[in-house]
Design a protein around this motif. Structure first.
Motif, PDB file in Angstrom:
ATOM      1  N   HIS A 142      -6.671  10.921  15.897  1.00  0.00           N
ATOM      2  CA  HIS A 142      -7.341  10.330  17.062  1.00  0.00           C
ATOM      3  C   HIS A 142      -6.541  10.396  18.363  1.00  0.00           C
ATOM      4  CE1 HIS A 142     -10.738   8.703  14.820  1.00  0.00           C
ATOM      5  NE2 HIS A 142      -9.886   8.319  13.887  1.00  0.00           N
ATOM      6  N   PHE A 143      -5.217  10.582  18.283  1.00  0.00           N
ATOM      7  CA  PHE A 143      -4.423  10.477  19.508  1.00  0.00           C
ATOM      8  C   PHE A 143      -3.545  11.690  19.801  1.00  0.00           C
ATOM      9  CE2 PHE A 143      -5.173   6.088  18.099  1.00  0.00           C
ATOM     10  CZ  PHE A 143      -5.763   5.559  19.241  1.00  0.00           C
ATOM     11  N   PHE A 144      -3.205  12.476  18.791  1.00  0.00           N
ATOM     12  CA  PHE A 144      -2.300  13.597  19.026  1.00  0.00           C
ATOM     13  C   PHE A 144      -2.977  14.616  19.924  1.00  0.00           C
ATOM     14  CE2 PHE A 144       0.263  17.314  17.278  1.00  0.00           C
ATOM     15  CZ  PHE A 144       1.416  16.937  17.948  1.00  0.00           C
ATOM     16  N   GLY A 145      -2.328  14.961  21.026  1.00  0.00           N
ATOM     17  CA  GLY A 145      -2.976  15.758  22.061  1.00  0.00           C
ATOM     18  C   GLY A 145      -3.248  17.200  21.700  1.00  0.00           C
ATOM     19  N   ALA A 163      -4.360  17.391   4.951  1.00  0.00           N
ATOM     20  CA  ALA A 163      -4.404  16.082   4.295  1.00  0.00           C
ATOM     21  C   ALA A 163      -5.460  16.043   3.201  1.00  0.00           C
ATOM     22  CB  ALA A 163      -4.674  14.997   5.334  1.00  0.00           C
ATOM     23  N   ILE A 164      -6.603  16.678   3.459  1.00  0.00           N
ATOM     24  CA  ILE A 164      -7.665  16.730   2.445  1.00  0.00           C
ATOM     25  C   ILE A 164      -7.242  17.629   1.291  1.00  0.00           C
ATOM     26  CG2 ILE A 164     -10.032  17.478   1.990  1.00  0.00           C
ATOM     27  CD1 ILE A 164     -10.669  16.751   4.925  1.00  0.00           C
ATOM     28  N   ARG A 165      -6.725  18.801   1.638  1.00  0.00           N
ATOM     29  CA  ARG A 165      -6.350  19.764   0.604  1.00  0.00           C
ATOM     30  C   ARG A 165      -5.205  19.255  -0.262  1.00  0.00           C
ATOM     31  NH1 ARG A 165      -2.754  23.340   1.728  1.00  0.00           N
ATOM     32  NH2 ARG A 165      -3.299  23.380   3.965  1.00  0.00           N
ATOM     33  N   ARG A 166      -4.265  18.545   0.356  1.00  0.00           N
ATOM     34  CA  ARG A 166      -3.123  18.022  -0.398  1.00  0.00           C
ATOM     35  C   ARG A 166      -3.384  16.614  -0.944  1.00  0.00           C
ATOM     36  NH1 ARG A 166       1.673  20.290  -0.723  1.00  0.00           N
ATOM     37  NH2 ARG A 166       2.073  22.234   0.399  1.00  0.00           N
ATOM     38  N   LYS A 167      -4.616  16.158  -0.825  1.00  0.00           N
ATOM     39  CA  LYS A 167      -5.064  14.901  -1.450  1.00  0.00           C
ATOM     40  C   LYS A 167      -4.182  13.721  -1.042  1.00  0.00           C
ATOM     41  CE  LYS A 167      -6.980  17.431  -5.384  1.00  0.00           C
ATOM     42  NZ  LYS A 167      -6.977  17.641  -6.848  1.00  0.00           N
ATOM     43  N   ILE A 168      -4.149  13.465   0.247  1.00  0.00           N
ATOM     44  CA  ILE A 168      -3.339  12.369   0.763  1.00  0.00           C
ATOM     45  C   ILE A 168      -3.799  11.021   0.193  1.00  0.00           C
ATOM     46  CG2 ILE A 168      -4.747  11.993   2.836  1.00  0.00           C
ATOM     47  CD1 ILE A 168      -2.163  11.490   4.385  1.00  0.00           C
ATOM     48  N   GLU A 169      -5.098  10.899  -0.092  1.00  0.00           N
ATOM     49  CA  GLU A 169      -5.620   9.637  -0.619  1.00  0.00           C
ATOM     50  C   GLU A 169      -5.226   9.407  -2.073  1.00  0.00           C
ATOM     51  OE1 GLU A 169      -7.065   7.210   0.963  1.00  0.00           O
ATOM     52  OE2 GLU A 169      -6.891   8.317   2.846  1.00  0.00           O
ATOM     53  N   ALA A 170      -4.668  10.421  -2.728  1.00  0.00           N
ATOM     54  CA  ALA A 170      -4.268  10.273  -4.132  1.00  0.00           C
ATOM     55  C   ALA A 170      -2.808   9.863  -4.273  1.00  0.00           C
ATOM     56  CB  ALA A 170      -4.518  11.579  -4.884  1.00  0.00           C
ATOM     57  N   VAL A 171      -2.074   9.737  -3.165  1.00  0.00           N
ATOM     58  CA  VAL A 171      -0.671   9.327  -3.233  1.00  0.00           C
ATOM     59  C   VAL A 171      -0.598   7.929  -3.826  1.00  0.00           C
ATOM     60  CG1 VAL A 171       1.369   8.758  -1.867  1.00  0.00           C
ATOM     61  CG2 VAL A 171       0.022  10.789  -1.313  1.00  0.00           C
ATOM     62  N   ASN A 201       0.844  -1.194   0.000  1.00  0.00           N
ATOM     63  CA  ASN A 201       0.000   0.000   0.000  1.00  0.00           C
ATOM     64  C   ASN A 201       0.881   1.246   0.000  1.00  0.00           C
ATOM     65  OD1 ASN A 201      -1.771   2.101   0.492  1.00  0.00           O
ATOM     66  ND2 ASN A 201      -2.471   1.331   2.479  1.00  0.00           N
ATOM     67  N   PRO A 202       0.818   2.082  -1.031  1.00  0.00           N
ATOM     68  CA  PRO A 202       1.704   3.250  -1.093  1.00  0.00           C
ATOM     69  C   PRO A 202       1.457   4.261   0.023  1.00  0.00           C
ATOM     70  CG  PRO A 202       0.018   3.389  -2.795  1.00  0.00           C
ATOM     71  CD  PRO A 202      -0.080   2.007  -2.205  1.00  0.00           C
ATOM     72  N   ARG A 203       0.283   4.190   0.646  1.00  0.00           N
ATOM     73  CA  ARG A 203      -0.051   5.136   1.712  1.00  0.00           C
ATOM     74  C   ARG A 203       0.039   4.490   3.092  1.00  0.00           C
ATOM     75  NH1 ARG A 203      -3.400   5.453  -2.393  1.00  0.00           N
ATOM     76  NH2 ARG A 203      -4.997   4.168  -1.393  1.00  0.00           N
ATOM     77  N   LEU A 204       0.751   3.375   3.178  1.00  0.00           N
ATOM     78  CA  LEU A 204       0.820   2.625   4.430  1.00  0.00           C
ATOM     79  C   LEU A 204       1.261   3.502   5.608  1.00  0.00           C
ATOM     80  CD1 LEU A 204       0.615  -0.213   5.742  1.00  0.00           C
ATOM     81  CD2 LEU A 204       3.055  -0.509   5.213  1.00  0.00           C
ATOM     82  N   ALA A 205       2.400   4.175   5.467  1.00  0.00           N
ATOM     83  CA  ALA A 205       2.906   5.013   6.562  1.00  0.00           C
ATOM     84  C   ALA A 205       2.074   6.278   6.733  1.00  0.00           C
ATOM     85  CB  ALA A 205       4.371   5.370   6.314  1.00  0.00           C
ATOM     86  N   LEU A 206       1.624   6.872   5.622  1.00  0.00           N
ATOM     87  CA  LEU A 206       0.834   8.106   5.710  1.00  0.00           C
ATOM     88  C   LEU A 206      -0.501   7.865   6.395  1.00  0.00           C
ATOM     89  CD1 LEU A 206       1.415   9.842   2.244  1.00  0.00           C
ATOM     90  CD2 LEU A 206       2.541  10.293   4.428  1.00  0.00           C
ATOM     91  N   GLN A 207      -1.135   6.736   6.085  1.00  0.00           N
ATOM     92  CA  GLN A 207      -2.421   6.437   6.730  1.00  0.00           C
ATOM     93  C   GLN A 207      -2.237   6.213   8.224  1.00  0.00           C
ATOM     94  OE1 GLN A 207      -3.834   3.123   4.372  1.00  0.00           O
ATOM     95  NE2 GLN A 207      -4.945   4.451   2.960  1.00  0.00           N
ATOM     96  N   ALA A 208      -1.129   5.574   8.588  1.00  0.00           N
ATOM     97  CA  ALA A 208      -0.847   5.362  10.013  1.00  0.00           C
ATOM     98  C   ALA A 208      -0.660   6.710  10.709  1.00  0.00           C
ATOM     99  CB  ALA A 208       0.391   4.500  10.179  1.00  0.00           C
ATOM    100  N   MET A 209       0.073   7.610  10.067  1.00  0.00           N
ATOM    101  CA  MET A 209       0.306   8.933  10.643  1.00  0.00           C
ATOM    102  C   MET A 209      -0.993   9.721  10.720  1.00  0.00           C
ATOM    103  SD  MET A 209       2.812  11.990   9.325  1.00  0.00           S
ATOM    104  CE  MET A 209       3.079  13.452  10.338  1.00  0.00           C
ATOM    105  N   HIS A 210      -1.766   9.716   9.645  1.00  0.00           N
ATOM    106  CA  HIS A 210      -3.006  10.481   9.616  1.00  0.00           C
ATOM    107  C   HIS A 210      -3.965  10.011  10.709  1.00  0.00           C
ATOM    108  CE1 HIS A 210      -7.091  11.533   8.124  1.00  0.00           C
ATOM    109  NE2 HIS A 210      -6.494  12.663   7.814  1.00  0.00           N
TER     110      HIS A 210
END
Length: 619
Positions: A451-454, A466-474, A437-446
């Motif tokens: 959900h967890f970053f304070g 992420a939406i504006r830069r089209k993270i799902e299009a990587v 999956n080309p977005r393996l690391a990015l999806q984990a980060m996103h």
């Protein structure tokens, strides 16, 4: 003695000096954003319950995280607010508790503090009960916002029959001045009456400002009390009256109709009348002296394009023990995000054999459970920090990510470093595996950031980006490396000059031309191909710097090799084969590359052995 030998010995002494000083100064648990000069009461897990529970005053507490950029920008307004209402401190305490401190972590989890800054109001006499975590307050921007929000809560408390320790905060509804002194002590000689629009808060604020005077009582009325308003002299709103015991009203004309101007007018009128008047009840914090801070070492400032094992491990430990560990119950979309995050960590994070086993254990626990308790994960990490477990190779301190003072850099810096490392190493390990999956690391980060970053403000910015830069299009693993680099530079550009920026480490687009001349085209645009090469080189598993890591344990067991006397370059060469083994399903036979967070005294002795090795090898 040959020049090369002298240089090498000096180099080793330099590294040793860097480490010893940073170990002494670069603690993960910061000193917080507040000190005793800020008029903010500092709460900790040790004094929280005895201070807040069953207290004879109310408490307004900011739960914050000292590395959170939004918290850092928020802190000046909280300090100004605390100084502004210092005269109310016998009625309501303004306090702060740093959830970044490990000692406070459990309390923040128990009170379900999931984002920062988080404001809670604890009424007088507060008792711990199930699901009673205080009243969640609106988070304003300025000191005035905080003051208004607090006044609204206090008025509401008295409307509900609570807040009896406060002076009368409800509007005066009588049609005449009869009753203006009702309930006042015999020593009270004057009543202050403010008449204003129902939307104004100037009246109840003056009630609080003047409450400590034994000779004054203060009330306010709204303009819609027409009978009372028409019976009084009129002037520009808000109207301010001083009334004596004979109920004779005197209309005051302040120089300004703000809170300070009205207080000045009252004080001036009562001068010489033997009245005890509150002293500077809302003095700001502008004149307070800055706390003296010891300047940290900048010996690693010229190594900013380096990745240190110490920073990676410290970021990982904070992430799982403190942020994931703060979640009471993890399920649904949040659990999916945790599984994705743990999967990438277990497969690609640079830990030794025991560390890999721990991450896989936590990942398996998340996979088979429908609900995961965050504190269970935090407990596993804390137990793994025991020296006998040989999981972590470094102290839990910042090295390359150390800021010029505790509130700067630290965890956000470490998290960026970690995710850059993960995107690059996912790409390296799977260079010939097109099914990855080309977005393996990015999806984990996103998912983690969402959900967890304070830092709630930071999380919202990242999700929007992420939406504006089209993270799902990587579409490729290399595109993922470049996407994160572009996103990081956008954040650096947005925060450049911000209050959260470390003045000693200004935020700028990277890589700097001095570190990668080929990364810029003649027209100063980026050459993405050269940038990709740079990122792969910088964040490669073979480019990790092990300064401060217990290398005698990290790579012990590599077929008879010992590393106490190796140069860092030699250790990295050994790391190349080790990392490849650790990122596959099977580990090399006999590998015992687990690490331990040794006492800070270990490293000087390790460096001494390196020094001896240098002397013997170069002579």
């Amino acid at each position: 003695m040959p020049t090369s030998r002298i240089f090498s010995i000096q180099h080793v002494l330099f590294i040793a000096a860097v480490y010893i000083e940073l170990v002494n100064n670069a603690s993960v648990d910061s000193q917080g954003l507040y000190n005793q000069k800020d008029n903010v009461e500092i709460l900790t897990a040790t004094n929280f319950k005895q201070s807040v529970t069953n207290s004879n005053r109310a408490w307004l507490v900011e739960f914050y995280n000292s590395w959170c950029g939004f918290c850092q920008r928020f802190a000046p307004s909280w300090k100004d607010f605390a100084s502004d209402v210092k005269g109310w401190s016998d009625l309501v305490a303004v306090a702060a508790l740093d959830c970044a401190s490990e000692a406070n972590h459990g309390l923040c989890r128990d009170y379900e503090i999931m984002s920062y800054p988080n404001l809670r109001y604890f009424r007088e006499g507060f008792q711990e009960e199930p699901n009673n975590y205080g009243f969640a307050m609106h988070r304003g921007v300025t000191a005035e916002d905080h003051r208004h929000d607090l006044v609204k809560v206090i008025v509401n408390e008295q409307t509900l029959g609570r807040g009896a320790h406060f002076p009368n905060m409800l509007p005066f509804t009588s049609n005449s001045l009869d009753g203006i002194f009702e309930g006042a002590a015999p020593a009270v000689q004057y009543a202050i009456l403010t008449v204003h629009e129902p939307t104004s808060l100037i009246g109840p604020e003056l009630v609080l400002d003047l409450h400590s005077s034994p000779n004054i009582t203060s009330r306010y009325a709204f303009t819609n009390n027409t009978k009372l308003a028409s019976s009084l002299p009129s002037g520009p709103l808000p109207n301010l009256f001083i009334i004596n015991r004979s109920l004779h009203p005197v209309l005051l004309v302040p120089k300004s109709y703000d809170r300070q101007g009205m207080l000045d007018a009252i004080e001036q009128n009562l001068k010489g009348k033997d009245i005890v008047f509150p002293k500077n009840p809302h003095k700001t914090n502008d004149e307070a002296e800055d706390e003296e801070k010891q300047p940290p070492s900048y010996l690693v400032q010229n190594m900013q394009d380096s990745v240190f094992q110490m920073d990676l491990e410290t970021a990982l430990r904070y992430s799982l023990k403190r942020e994931v560990g703060s979640s009471k119950e993890i399920s649904g979309e949040k659990l999916t995000a945790l599984r994705n995050y743990l999967e990438v960590l277990a497969d690609y994070f640079p830990l030794g054999l025991n560390g890999k086993k721990l991450l896989k254990q936590i990942h398996s626990m998340a996979q088979i459970s429908q609900v995961v308790q965050g504190n269970e994960i935090g407990k596993l990490i804390k137990e793994a920090e025991a020296e006998s477990r040989q999981v972590f190779s470094t102290p839990q301190k910042w090295l390359g990510c150390q800021g010029s003072s505790p509130e700067f850099r630290g965890y956000p810096c470490g998290l960026w470093k970690m995710f850059h490392y993960l995107t690059v190493n996912v790409a390296e390990v799977n260079a010939k595996n097109r099914s990855t999956n080309p977005r393996l690391a990015l999806q984990a980060m996103h998912g983690y950031v969402k959900h967890f970053f304070g830092c709630a403000d930071c999380s919202e910015h990242f999700q929007e980006m992420a939406i504006r830069r089209k993270i799902e299009a990587v579409a490729s693993l290399e595109d993922a490396v470049l996407w994160l680099w572009q996103a990081h530079n956008e954040v650096n550009k947005r925060l450049s000059g911000d209050l959260t920026e470390d003045p000693k480490f200004p935020k700028m687009e990277f890589p700097d031309k001095r570190n990668c001349q080929r990364c810029r085209n003649p027209d100063e645009s980026w050459d993405s191909g050269e940038v990709l090469k740079y990122l792969k080189r910088m964040y490669s598993s073979v480019n990790i710097h092990y300064m401060g890591a217990d290398t005698s344990i990290i790579f012990l067991g590599l077929e008879g090799h010992r590393t106490e006397g190796l140069q860092e370059e030699d250790v990295q060469l050994q790391a190349r084969s080790t990392r490849k083994g650790l990122t596959s399903e099977t580990n090399p036979d006999g590998l015992s590359s687990a690490a331990t967070a040794k006492d800070k005294a270990v490293f000087p002795f390790l460096m001494l052995s390196v020094l001896i090795s240098f002397g013997a090898g170069i002579a």
